[in-house]
Motif scaffolding. Structure first.
Motif, PDB file in Angstrom:
ATOM      1  N   LEU A   1      95.147  32.541   9.451  1.00  0.00           N
ATOM      2  CA  LEU A   1      95.095  32.300   8.127  1.00  0.00           C
ATOM      3  C   LEU A   1      95.217  33.392   7.178  1.00  0.00           C
ATOM      4  CD1 LEU A   1      92.406  29.233   8.077  1.00  0.00           C
ATOM      5  CD2 LEU A   1      94.845  29.115   8.078  1.00  0.00           C
ATOM      6  N   VAL A   2      94.738  34.822   7.649  1.00  0.00           N
ATOM      7  CA  VAL A   2      94.833  35.858   7.049  1.00  0.00           C
ATOM      8  C   VAL A   2      96.284  36.119   6.681  1.00  0.00           C
ATOM      9  CG1 VAL A   2      94.987  37.721   8.849  1.00  0.00           C
ATOM     10  CG2 VAL A   2      93.580  38.062   6.570  1.00  0.00           C
ATOM     11  N   CYS A   3      97.278  35.687   7.220  1.00  0.00           N
ATOM     12  CA  CYS A   3      98.718  36.015   7.225  1.00  0.00           C
ATOM     13  C   CYS A   3      99.191  35.664   5.875  1.00  0.00           C
ATOM     14  CB  CYS A   3      99.437  35.400   8.415  1.00  0.00           C
ATOM     15  SG  CYS A   3      99.009  36.236   9.998  1.00  0.00           S
ATOM     16  N   TYR A   4      98.517  34.443   5.355  1.00  0.00           N
ATOM     17  CA  TYR A   4      99.081  33.815   3.982  1.00  0.00           C
ATOM     18  C   TYR A   4      98.601  34.888   3.036  1.00  0.00           C
ATOM     19  CZ  TYR A   4      99.015  31.525  -0.397  1.00  0.00           C
ATOM     20  OH  TYR A   4      99.339  30.976  -1.567  1.00  0.00           O
ATOM     21  N   SER A   5      97.649  35.623   2.975  1.00  0.00           N
ATOM     22  CA  SER A   5      97.251  36.863   2.035  1.00  0.00           C
ATOM     23  C   SER A   5      98.080  37.775   2.334  1.00  0.00           C
ATOM     24  CB  SER A   5      95.678  37.122   2.405  1.00  0.00           C
ATOM     25  OG  SER A   5      94.707  35.863   1.875  1.00  0.00           O
ATOM     26  N   ILE A   6      98.429  38.310   3.381  1.00  0.00           N
ATOM     27  CA  ILE A   6      99.262  39.259   3.726  1.00  0.00           C
ATOM     28  C   ILE A   6     100.613  39.126   3.013  1.00  0.00           C
ATOM     29  CG2 ILE A   6     100.638  40.629   5.428  1.00  0.00           C
ATOM     30  CD1 ILE A   6      98.121  40.212   7.337  1.00  0.00           C
ATOM     31  N   GLY A   7     101.146  38.010   3.293  1.00  0.00           N
ATOM     32  CA  GLY A   7     102.359  37.524   2.506  1.00  0.00           C
ATOM     33  C   GLY A   7     102.322  37.304   0.982  1.00  0.00           C
ATOM     34  N   PHE A   8     101.150  37.111   0.648  1.00  0.00           N
ATOM     35  CA  PHE A   8     101.167  36.889  -0.790  1.00  0.00           C
ATOM     36  C   PHE A   8     101.067  38.277  -1.353  1.00  0.00           C
ATOM     37  CE2 PHE A   8      99.221  36.273  -5.023  1.00  0.00           C
ATOM     38  CZ  PHE A   8      99.392  34.924  -5.363  1.00  0.00           C
ATOM     39  N   VAL A   9     100.462  39.145  -0.907  1.00  0.00           N
ATOM     40  CA  VAL A   9     100.322  40.506  -1.388  1.00  0.00           C
ATOM     41  C   VAL A   9     101.684  41.167  -1.340  1.00  0.00           C
ATOM     42  CG1 VAL A   9      99.497  42.941  -0.999  1.00  0.00           C
ATOM     43  CG2 VAL A   9      98.009  40.789  -0.876  1.00  0.00           C
ATOM     44  N   LEU A  10     102.519  40.916  -0.238  1.00  0.00           N
ATOM     45  CA  LEU A  10     103.914  41.572  -0.143  1.00  0.00           C
ATOM     46  C   LEU A  10     104.717  40.877  -1.367  1.00  0.00           C
ATOM     47  CD1 LEU A  10     104.178  41.415   3.818  1.00  0.00           C
ATOM     48  CD2 LEU A  10     103.985  43.529   2.426  1.00  0.00           C
TER      49      LEU A  10
ATOM     50  N   ILE B   1      86.160  34.771  -1.525  1.00  0.00           N
ATOM     51  CA  ILE B   1      87.078  33.782  -1.955  1.00  0.00           C
ATOM     52  C   ILE B   1      88.208  33.740  -0.954  1.00  0.00           C
ATOM     53  CG2 ILE B   1      88.624  32.868  -3.743  1.00  0.00           C
ATOM     54  CD1 ILE B   1      85.731  33.099  -4.414  1.00  0.00           C
ATOM     55  N   GLY B   2      88.670  34.705  -0.237  1.00  0.00           N
ATOM     56  CA  GLY B   2      89.713  34.701   0.735  1.00  0.00           C
ATOM     57  C   GLY B   2      89.115  34.147   1.903  1.00  0.00           C
ATOM     58  N   GLY B   3      87.905  34.682   2.382  1.00  0.00           N
ATOM     59  CA  GLY B   3      87.375  34.185   3.450  1.00  0.00           C
ATOM     60  C   GLY B   3      86.959  32.672   3.435  1.00  0.00           C
ATOM     61  N   PHE B   4      86.345  32.201   2.268  1.00  0.00           N
ATOM     62  CA  PHE B   4      85.916  30.996   2.281  1.00  0.00           C
ATOM     63  C   PHE B   4      87.078  29.785   2.130  1.00  0.00           C
ATOM     64  CE2 PHE B   4      84.748  27.197  -0.434  1.00  0.00           C
ATOM     65  CZ  PHE B   4      83.728  26.292   0.320  1.00  0.00           C
ATOM     66  N   TYR B   5      88.262  30.122   1.173  1.00  0.00           N
ATOM     67  CA  TYR B   5      89.192  29.240   1.270  1.00  0.00           C
ATOM     68  C   TYR B   5      89.940  29.155   2.283  1.00  0.00           C
ATOM     69  CZ  TYR B   5      89.115  29.034  -3.891  1.00  0.00           C
ATOM     70  OH  TYR B   5      88.672  28.743  -5.230  1.00  0.00           O
TER      71      TYR B   5
ATOM     72  N   VAL C   1      89.516  37.450   8.420  1.00  0.00           N
ATOM     73  CA  VAL C   1      89.218  38.087   9.905  1.00  0.00           C
ATOM     74  C   VAL C   1      87.843  38.343  10.060  1.00  0.00           C
ATOM     75  CG1 VAL C   1      89.870  40.030  11.334  1.00  0.00           C
ATOM     76  CG2 VAL C   1      91.827  38.943   9.936  1.00  0.00           C
ATOM     77  N   THR C   2      87.300  38.950   9.257  1.00  0.00           N
ATOM     78  CA  THR C   2      85.865  39.526   9.617  1.00  0.00           C
ATOM     79  C   THR C   2      85.021  37.991   9.643  1.00  0.00           C
ATOM     80  OG1 THR C   2      86.103  41.361   8.064  1.00  0.00           O
ATOM     81  CG2 THR C   2      83.911  40.699   8.713  1.00  0.00           C
ATOM     82  N   MET C   3      85.127  37.051   8.869  1.00  0.00           N
ATOM     83  CA  MET C   3      84.156  35.865   8.702  1.00  0.00           C
ATOM     84  C   MET C   3      84.527  35.195  10.086  1.00  0.00           C
ATOM     85  SD  MET C   3      82.701  36.377   6.308  1.00  0.00           S
ATOM     86  CE  MET C   3      82.689  37.615   5.083  1.00  0.00           C
TER      87      MET C   3
ATOM     88  N   SER D   1      91.061  39.904   0.264  1.00  0.00           N
ATOM     89  CA  SER D   1      91.390  38.529   0.976  1.00  0.00           C
ATOM     90  C   SER D   1      92.137  38.662   2.300  1.00  0.00           C
ATOM     91  CB  SER D   1      92.407  37.821  -0.130  1.00  0.00           C
ATOM     92  OG  SER D   1      93.740  38.548  -0.257  1.00  0.00           O
ATOM     93  N   VAL D   2      92.557  39.772   2.575  1.00  0.00           N
ATOM     94  CA  VAL D   2      93.108  40.004   3.977  1.00  0.00           C
ATOM     95  C   VAL D   2      91.869  40.385   4.906  1.00  0.00           C
ATOM     96  CG1 VAL D   2      94.227  41.656   5.530  1.00  0.00           C
ATOM     97  CG2 VAL D   2      95.317  40.857   3.274  1.00  0.00           C
TER      98      VAL D   2
END
Length: 427
Positions: free
Chosen positions: A47-56, A214-218, A342-344, A337-338
């Motif tokens: 799921l963290v890959c979405y945030s990586i893609g969004f930032v890019l 927010i990134g971890g919760f969503y 991963v941490t949670m 959000s990245v």
């Protein structure tokens, strides 16, 4: 103002379809991975890959838009988002789904850049504050509505992914039919995170921790709900209530930020959000109503960390640097959000479902300690010298920061001047 909003009706409809479809898909992916018995730590990495893609996407998509134009870029990116939605149920593979999440994040970021640049191009010096608020309200309500669609169909089947693809595809129609001229997208300048941290460490830290929360919760909220035994209907309500709470709490906390020192307001927001998260970690889902209340309090307070961080930073910046500073704070939020999913996910794997909220409580308490230290070692900005608080939303691209009413460098486009003349002649 009413005529201006009416002229943007096609744009607003595209936002509703896009955001609701994307929010629906984000929750659906988390639920489906839980159904497939994928371990929480692996889910976090996917799921963290979405945030990586969004930032890019926010960093590089302007090159695509500059090459092919707004409508073609919008069509291509929305099509990619819809196709990725259809591909998920075709192969349940962790690596495959991770790649799809990167593509989804990149394409959604690009679509938002197009939409927000169009929105910004229709703003005037008189109405941009109102348009800024309209955009955020539409965004939050659409995201909350998208959560409720999760009730339609079995997440283990193909149909919900098809519904998400339909919504993302339909978002193409209003904009493809518009007669609005494409705006010019200017590359938003940024200040480096380290440079900005030297000028407003509290602001950068607040944006980062907000991204983690927010990134971890969503990403992992649906996983948590599944692990504690909530059915799909309750999970969708659980997620929707969190988004609505974030929207509702922004305004009353904004009034407090205009009347008191903002770092102290952020300190108490962090402490109260940590208390709510700790309460969820201890009490669990034994009482659904109490869980919903505490989750709403936690997410609502956590989401306000970002606009408070923006306000704290802007109080210390020259007006000509506000947009650049806001773009850097968005990047700080994106980094958070990245880190968050991963941490949670690792904490859920170690401690069980309660690890999501106990981990959040820990990060919030660290932020409270940082703020307390900064208050005791640096001077406050006098309340009378503070800029007016504006509820800024982090789930956006840097283009939207140009609409911020505090941006004194804003210049309305010639097309808006012409449209205003036409409206005056018609009226």
């Amino acid at each position: 103002m009413t005529r201006m909003v009416a002229s943007l009706s096609a744009l607003i409809l595209s936002i509703i379809l896009l955001v609701s479809g994307n929010a629906f898909l984000m929750t659906l992916v988390g639920i489906r991975l839980s159904i497939e018995a994928v371990s929480p730590d692996i889910i976090g990495w996917i799921l963290v890959c979405y945030s990586i893609g969004f930032v890019l996407g926010t960093l590089y998509v302007h090159r695509i838009i500059g090459r092919v134009g707004h409508i073609r870029a919008f069509a291509v990116l929305a099509a990619i988002a819809a196709v990725t939605s259809l591909l998920y149920p075709m192969a349940i593979s962790e690596i495959f789904w991770a790649a799809l999440r990167v593509l989804s994040g990149f394409s959604i970021a690009g679509v938002l850049v197009v939409i927000e640049s169009w929105f910004s191009s229709r703003a005037t010096n008189a109405n941009r504050g109102a348009l800024f608020a309209v955009y955020q309200i539409v965004f939050y309500l659409s995201a909350a509505g998208g959560q409720l669609i999760v009730n339609i169909g079995d997440p283990a089947s193909f149909m919900p992914f098809s519904i998400a693809a339909i919504l993302l595809t339909l978002a193409l129609v209003p904009l493809a039919m518009t007669r609005m001229e494409a705006p010019v997208i200017e590359q938003v300048q940024r200040i480096s995170i380290f440079t900005l941290a030297r000028e407003s460490f509290t602001g950068v830290a607040g944006a980062l921790v907000c991204g983690i929360m927010i990134g971890g919760f969503y990403a992992l909220g649906p996983v948590y709900a599944t692990l504690v035994g909530l059915d799909v209907a309750r999970t969708s309500t659980f997620m929707a209530s969190a988004i609505v709470a974030a929207m509702i709490l922004a305004w009353p906390l904004g009034r407090l930020c205009d009347r008191f020192d903002r770092r102290r307001v952020m300190f108490w927001v962090a402490v109260l959000a940590a208390s709510a998260a700790g309460g969820i970690g201890v009490l669990g889902a034994s009482d659904l109503w109490l869980l919903t209340l505490l989750v709403g309090l936690f997410t609502g307070l956590s989401a306000t960390l970002y606009p408070i961080a923006v306000a704290i930073t802007n109080d210390r910046m020259e007006s000509t640097r506000i947009v650049a500073a806001s773009a850097t704070l968005l990047l700080s939020y994106g980094v958070g959000s990245v880190i968050g999913p991963v941490t949670m996910a690792e904490l859920i794997n170690l401690l069980g479902p309660k690890g999501l909220f106990l981990g959040n409580a820990g990060f919030l308490l660290v932020l409270a300690v940082i703020i307390s230290y900064r208050i005791s070692h640096t001077e406050d900005v006098a309340v009378k010298d503070q800029e007016h608080f504006v509820p800024a939303m982090p789930e956006a691209s840097p283009v939207l920061t140009g609409l911020d009413p505090r941006n004194t460098e804003f210049h309305q486009s010639p097309e808006v001047d012409e449209m205003q003349d036409e409206l005056r002649q018609a009226g």
